[in-house]
Design a protein around this motif. Structure first.
Motif: not given
Length: 119
Positions: A24-31, A103-109
């Motif tokens: 992923a770019s722009g999102i951390s899998f630790s969070r 409230t928690l949107v899906a990331l772009p597929w």
């Protein structure tokens, strides 16, 4: 800039194994909790495995222990180890948040990675 990229799919014989990767770019899998989905021909996309920020995992019952989800926070990569594959596992596999909605949107597929199990 927020992008998911799946890789590792391919053609495998029944009983074989594959390990899929999701970066992923722009999102951390630790969070962020993450999951693996799959969409078989003529079927709806379904969540098959998930992993939380602290590493807890969950699977749909029909996997019967054949799939294992894991992650490497340092590499910002989630994996899906698939063993004892059957033709019914043939699908396009995607990664995304395991739960999303108002409230928690899906990331772009992403485009997913094709897994084909065939003799």
């Amino acid at each position: 800039q927020l992008q998911l990229v799946e890789s590792g799919g391919g053609l495998v014989q029944p009983g074989g194994s594959l390990r899929l990767s999701c970066t992923a770019s722009g999102i951390s899998f630790s969070r962020n909790n993450m999951g693996w989905y799959r969409q078989a021909p003529g079927k709806q996309r379904e969540l098959v495995a998930s992993i939380t920020t602290d590493g807890s995992t969950d699977y749909v019952d029909f996997l019967k222990g054949r799939f294992t989800i894991s992650k490497d926070n340092a590499k910002n990569t989630v994996y899906l180890q698939m063993n004892s594959l059957t033709p019914e596992d043939t699908a396009v596999y995607y990664c995304n948040r395991p739960r999303f909605g108002m409230t928690l949107v899906a990331l772009p597929w992403g485009q997913g990675t094709q897994v084909t199990v065939s003799s």
